[in-house]
Write a protein that holds these residues in place. Structure first.
Motif, PDB file in Angstrom:
ATOM      1  N   GLY A 266       0.511  -1.077   0.175  1.00 26.15           N
ATOM      2  CA  GLY A 266       0.032  -0.219  -0.165  1.00 26.15           C
ATOM      3  C   GLY A 266       1.160   1.149  -0.309  1.00 26.15           C
ATOM      4  O   GLY A 266       0.769   1.958  -1.075  1.00 26.15           O
TER       5      GLY A 266
ATOM      6  N   TYR B  28      -4.720   3.207   5.511  1.00 27.97           N
ATOM      7  CA  TYR B  28      -5.928   3.376   4.275  1.00 27.97           C
ATOM      8  C   TYR B  28      -5.674   3.943   3.165  1.00 27.97           C
ATOM      9  O   TYR B  28      -5.468   5.245   2.915  1.00 27.97           O
ATOM     10  CB  TYR B  28      -7.577   3.538   4.707  1.00 27.97           C
ATOM     11  CG  TYR B  28      -8.072   4.752   4.702  1.00 27.97           C
ATOM     12  CD1 TYR B  28      -8.543   4.747   3.440  1.00 27.97           C
ATOM     13  CD2 TYR B  28      -7.402   6.081   5.123  1.00 27.97           C
ATOM     14  CE1 TYR B  28      -9.219   6.128   3.245  1.00 27.97           C
ATOM     15  CE2 TYR B  28      -8.143   7.115   5.548  1.00 27.97           C
ATOM     16  CZ  TYR B  28      -8.378   7.270   3.756  1.00 27.97           C
ATOM     17  OH  TYR B  28      -9.602   8.952   3.878  1.00 27.97           O
ATOM     18  N   GLY B  29      -6.638   3.114   2.014  1.00 24.52           N
ATOM     19  CA  GLY B  29      -5.972   3.416   0.987  1.00 24.52           C
ATOM     20  C   GLY B  29      -6.071   2.747  -0.658  1.00 24.52           C
ATOM     21  O   GLY B  29      -6.182   1.031  -0.373  1.00 24.52           O
ATOM     22  N   PRO B  30      -5.477   3.221  -2.057  1.00 26.96           N
ATOM     23  CA  PRO B  30      -5.427   2.267  -2.863  1.00 26.96           C
ATOM     24  C   PRO B  30      -4.642   0.813  -2.768  1.00 26.96           C
ATOM     25  O   PRO B  30      -3.076   1.581  -2.653  1.00 26.96           O
ATOM     26  CB  PRO B  30      -5.349   2.697  -4.535  1.00 26.96           C
ATOM     27  CG  PRO B  30      -6.082   4.159  -3.318  1.00 26.96           C
ATOM     28  CD  PRO B  30      -5.494   5.029  -2.661  1.00 26.96           C
ATOM     29  N   ASN B  31      -5.071   0.071  -3.323  1.00 24.64           N
ATOM     30  CA  ASN B  31      -4.037  -1.083  -3.473  1.00 24.64           C
ATOM     31  C   ASN B  31      -3.318  -1.725  -1.482  1.00 24.64           C
ATOM     32  O   ASN B  31      -2.618  -1.783  -1.345  1.00 24.64           O
ATOM     33  CB  ASN B  31      -2.560  -0.924  -4.202  1.00 24.64           C
ATOM     34  CG  ASN B  31      -1.531  -2.089  -4.770  1.00 24.64           C
ATOM     35  OD1 ASN B  31      -2.504  -3.245  -4.343  1.00 24.64           O
ATOM     36  ND2 ASN B  31      -0.172  -2.200  -3.735  1.00 24.64           N
TER      37      ASN B  31
ATOM     38  N   TYR C 205      -8.837  -2.499   5.169  1.00 23.87           N
ATOM     39  CA  TYR C 205      -9.251  -3.123   4.093  1.00 23.87           C
ATOM     40  C   TYR C 205     -10.431  -4.160   4.165  1.00 23.87           C
ATOM     41  O   TYR C 205     -11.084  -4.011   3.435  1.00 23.87           O
ATOM     42  CB  TYR C 205      -7.577  -4.442   3.977  1.00 23.87           C
ATOM     43  CG  TYR C 205      -8.264  -4.866   2.716  1.00 23.87           C
ATOM     44  CD1 TYR C 205      -7.543  -4.014   1.082  1.00 23.87           C
ATOM     45  CD2 TYR C 205      -8.365  -6.048   2.263  1.00 23.87           C
ATOM     46  CE1 TYR C 205      -8.353  -3.936   0.101  1.00 23.87           C
ATOM     47  CE2 TYR C 205      -8.482  -6.447   0.755  1.00 23.87           C
ATOM     48  CZ  TYR C 205      -7.954  -5.862   0.138  1.00 23.87           C
ATOM     49  OH  TYR C 205      -8.620  -6.381  -1.340  1.00 23.87           O
TER      50      TYR C 205
ATOM     51  N   TYR D 141      -4.979   8.531   5.293  1.00 16.86           N
ATOM     52  CA  TYR D 141      -4.438   8.039   3.207  1.00 16.86           C
ATOM     53  C   TYR D 141      -3.456   8.119   2.946  1.00 16.86           C
ATOM     54  O   TYR D 141      -2.623   8.992   2.665  1.00 16.86           O
ATOM     55  CB  TYR D 141      -5.318   9.371   2.393  1.00 16.86           C
ATOM     56  CG  TYR D 141      -5.575   8.901   1.508  1.00 16.86           C
ATOM     57  CD1 TYR D 141      -6.215   7.614   0.924  1.00 16.86           C
ATOM     58  CD2 TYR D 141      -5.516   9.629   0.059  1.00 16.86           C
ATOM     59  CE1 TYR D 141      -6.526   7.595  -0.585  1.00 16.86           C
ATOM     60  CE2 TYR D 141      -5.963  10.181  -1.412  1.00 16.86           C
ATOM     61  CZ  TYR D 141      -6.736   8.655  -1.330  1.00 16.86           C
ATOM     62  OH  TYR D 141      -7.022   8.519  -2.643  1.00 16.86           O
ATOM     63  N   THR D 142      -2.926   6.573   2.412  1.00 11.09           N
ATOM     64  CA  THR D 142      -1.717   6.400   2.198  1.00 11.09           C
ATOM     65  C   THR D 142      -1.009   7.414   0.934  1.00 11.09           C
ATOM     66  O   THR D 142       0.396   7.999   0.712  1.00 11.09           O
ATOM     67  CB  THR D 142      -1.527   5.103   0.818  1.00 11.09           C
ATOM     68  OG1 THR D 142      -2.610   5.355   0.115  1.00 11.09           O
ATOM     69  CG2 THR D 142      -1.535   3.871   2.053  1.00 11.09           C
TER      70      THR D 142
ATOM     71  N   GLY E 104     -11.395  10.173   0.109  1.00  7.72           N
ATOM     72  CA  GLY E 104     -10.301   9.175   0.261  1.00  7.72           C
ATOM     73  C   GLY E 104     -11.050   7.331   0.672  1.00  7.72           C
ATOM     74  O   GLY E 104      -9.730   7.274  -0.763  1.00  7.72           O
TER      75      GLY E 104
ATOM     76  N   GLU F   5     -11.586   7.362  -3.485  1.00  6.28           N
ATOM     77  CA  GLU F   5     -10.782   7.351  -4.601  1.00  6.28           C
ATOM     78  C   GLU F   5     -10.089   5.515  -3.733  1.00  6.28           C
ATOM     79  O   GLU F   5     -10.050   4.014  -5.008  1.00  6.28           O
ATOM     80  CB  GLU F   5      -9.690   7.826  -3.992  1.00  6.28           C
ATOM     81  CG  GLU F   5      -9.431   9.612  -5.007  1.00  6.28           C
ATOM     82  CD  GLU F   5     -10.190   9.416  -6.438  1.00  6.28           C
ATOM     83  OE1 GLU F   5      -9.831   8.401  -7.331  1.00  6.28           O
ATOM     84  OE2 GLU F   5     -11.242   9.453  -6.554  1.00  6.28           O
ATOM     85  N   THR F   6     -10.832   5.058  -2.505  1.00  7.21           N
ATOM     86  CA  THR F   6     -10.066   3.586  -2.133  1.00  7.21           C
ATOM     87  C   THR F   6     -11.284   2.632  -2.821  1.00  7.21           C
ATOM     88  O   THR F   6     -10.641   2.109  -3.487  1.00  7.21           O
ATOM     89  CB  THR F   6     -10.210   3.484  -1.097  1.00  7.21           C
ATOM     90  OG1 THR F   6      -9.032   4.563  -0.746  1.00  7.21           O
ATOM     91  CG2 THR F   6      -9.522   2.015  -0.743  1.00  7.21           C
TER      92      THR F   6
ATOM     93  N   TRP G  78     -11.184   1.754  -6.706  1.00 12.50           N
ATOM     94  CA  TRP G  78      -9.795   1.467  -6.692  1.00 12.50           C
ATOM     95  C   TRP G  78     -10.010  -0.216  -6.439  1.00 12.50           C
ATOM     96  O   TRP G  78      -9.643  -0.818  -7.614  1.00 12.50           O
ATOM     97  CB  TRP G  78      -8.428   2.186  -5.958  1.00 12.50           C
ATOM     98  CG  TRP G  78      -7.142   1.430  -6.706  1.00 12.50           C
ATOM     99  CD1 TRP G  78      -6.072   2.084  -7.872  1.00 12.50           C
ATOM    100  CD2 TRP G  78      -6.980   0.038  -6.337  1.00 12.50           C
ATOM    101  NE1 TRP G  78      -5.519   0.886  -7.512  1.00 12.50           N
ATOM    102  CE2 TRP G  78      -5.295  -0.047  -6.807  1.00 12.50           C
ATOM    103  CE3 TRP G  78      -6.999  -0.985  -5.057  1.00 12.50           C
ATOM    104  CZ2 TRP G  78      -4.465  -1.098  -6.924  1.00 12.50           C
ATOM    105  CZ3 TRP G  78      -6.267  -2.197  -5.281  1.00 12.50           C
ATOM    106  CH2 TRP G  78      -5.293  -2.358  -6.288  1.00 12.50           C
TER     107      TRP G  78
END
Length: 313
Positions: free
Chosen positions: A12, A160-163, A170, A196-197, A299, A302-303, A306
Motif C-alpha cells: 500500500g 487506508y488507500g488504493p492497494n 481493508y 490516506y496512503t 480518500g 478513491e479507495t 480502486w
C-alpha cells in the motif's frame, strides 16, 4: 534526488510512494517479489523500472540499488514473521545503502510509542513499547540510527488507500464495496486515526527531497480523528451500502487466533483500538508546511473506486 528505489513497491505505501515520486519526475526502481503484481501496478508508468527480487538476496538488492540516491524501505511482513524477518531485512537495506552511498527513508508505524497517556504524540515522546511488535519496531529504529547511514524515519498511523491490503480497514472496505456484510475491528465510538496512503507518500517524499530533514524522526498524522460510526456513515453515503456492520471484539479475534497464526498476533495490538495513539503533526507543519489532508470522503471514494476496478472486477 534523481533516482529512488522503493523496496516493497507492491504494498500500500510502496504503491503510493512510487506514484508520488513519479509525479515529481523522479526515476523509480520498483522492487518486490511478485513481478506479476508489479507489472499490473506500474506497467503504464514510463518512469518506473520494474524489478522483481528478494530483499534478503544481497546480489539482487545491489543490482536493484545501483545508482539510487534514496532507498525507501516500505516492505513489511505478516505479523507472525516479524521477529525473524524485520530486523534481518533492515540489516540488508543498511548494508546495501552503505555500499551504494544511498540514504534510507524508513516507513514506520506507531507501535514503538507503546501505550501513551498523552493526547497528542510528538517526535520527542518517550518510546516504551509493551508489545512484541512495538519492541521490534523500536529495535529497527535504533539499529538505523546507530548505523552510519543518513536516514529519516517517518511514523504513520493506521493506513487506508488504493492497494493497501494489509491494513485494519481493508476487509471492511472490501466487503462494503462488494455489498456484503462487513466487520469493523474495535469500538465504533472511539475516535481513531486513519491516514490516506496518498497523503502519507506526499509528506514522506517531501521530507526525503530535503537535506535538513534527515537523521530525524517525523510524525505524519491523518487529516483528523474519526469514529467508526462516522466512517461508516461516509461509506453509506458514497456507496449506498445498507447492510449492518458487525463490531469485532478482542474475544472474537482471540477465538479466531486459535486457528489462525496471523489473527493470534493481532490481539496484542488491539489496545490501539481502545486507547489510540494520536500523532501530532506540529513539527512537520512548523518546519515543512501544511500537511497533506485529503478528506475521509474523498480518500474513501478513491479507495472504493480502486477496489472495484482492480480487486472486484
Amino acid at each position: 534526488m534523481k533516482t529512488a528505489l522503493v523496496v516493497g513497491a507492491s504494498g500500500g505505501m510502496g504503491y503510493a510512494l512510487v506514484n508520488e515520486l513519479v509525479s515529481r519526475n523522479i526515476h523509480v526502481k520498483a522492487f518486490a517479489r511478485n513481478k506479476e503484481k508489479l507489472v499490473a501496478l506500474f506497467q503504464h508508468h514510463k518512469n518506473v523500472e520494474i524489478i522483481s527480487g528478494d530483499a534478503f538476496n544481497e546480489q539482487e538488492m545491489m543490482k536493484a540499488s545501483n545508482g539510487v540516491d534514496v532507498i525507501f524501505h516500505a516492505i513489511s511482513f505478516p505479523y507472525q514473521d516479524w521477529a525473524k524477518q524485520h530486523n534481518r531485512c533492515l540489516d540488508m537495506v543498511i548494508k546495501i545503502a552503505e555500499k551504494q552511498g544511498a540514504k534510507i527513508a524508513l516507513v514506520d508505524n506507531i507501535y514503538a510509542y507503546g501505550r501513551q497517556s498523552t493526547n497528542r504524540i510528538t517526535e520527542e515522546t518517550r518510546k516504551e513499547p509493551q508489545t512484541k511488535k512495538g519492541k521490534i519496531r523500536l529495535a529497527m529504529e535504533n539499529k538505523l540510527k546507530e548505523s552510519n547511514i543518513t536516514s529519516l524515519i517517518v511514523h504513520l498511523p493506521d493506513l487506508y488507500g488504493p492497494n493497501a491490503e494489509n491494513t485494519i480497514l481493508y476487509e471492511t472496505l472490501k466487503k462494503v464495496a462488494q455489498g456484503k456484510k462487513a466487520n469493523f475491528v474495535g469500538n465504533m465510538q472511539v475516535k481513531r486515526e486513519f491516514l490516506y496512503t496518498v497523503d502519507g507518500a506526499k509528506a514522506m517524499v517531501e521530507l526525503a527531497l530535503r537535506d535538513d530533514t534527515y537523521n530525524q524522526n517525523w510524525n505524519v498524522p491523518a487529516v483528523h480523528t474519526i469514529t467508526g460510526e462516522e466512517l461508516v456513515k461516509i461509506l453509506r453515503d458514497i456507496t449506498g451500502y445498507k447492510k449492518g456492520i458487525r463490531t469485532v471484539s478482542k474475544g472474537m479475534i482471540r477465538l479466531i487466533g486459535i486457528f489462525s497464526p496471523s489473527m493470534k498476533e493481532v490481539v496484542e495490538m488491539l489496545y490501539l483500538t481502545e486507547k489510540p495513539v494520536i500523532l501530532s503533526g506540529e513539527k512537520y507543519e512548523k518546519e515543512i508546511g501544511t500537511l497533506p489532508g485529503t478528506s475521509y470522503r474523498v480518500g474513501l471514494e478513491e479507495t472504493i473506486k480502486w477496489m472495484k476496478k482492480r480487486v472486484l472486477k
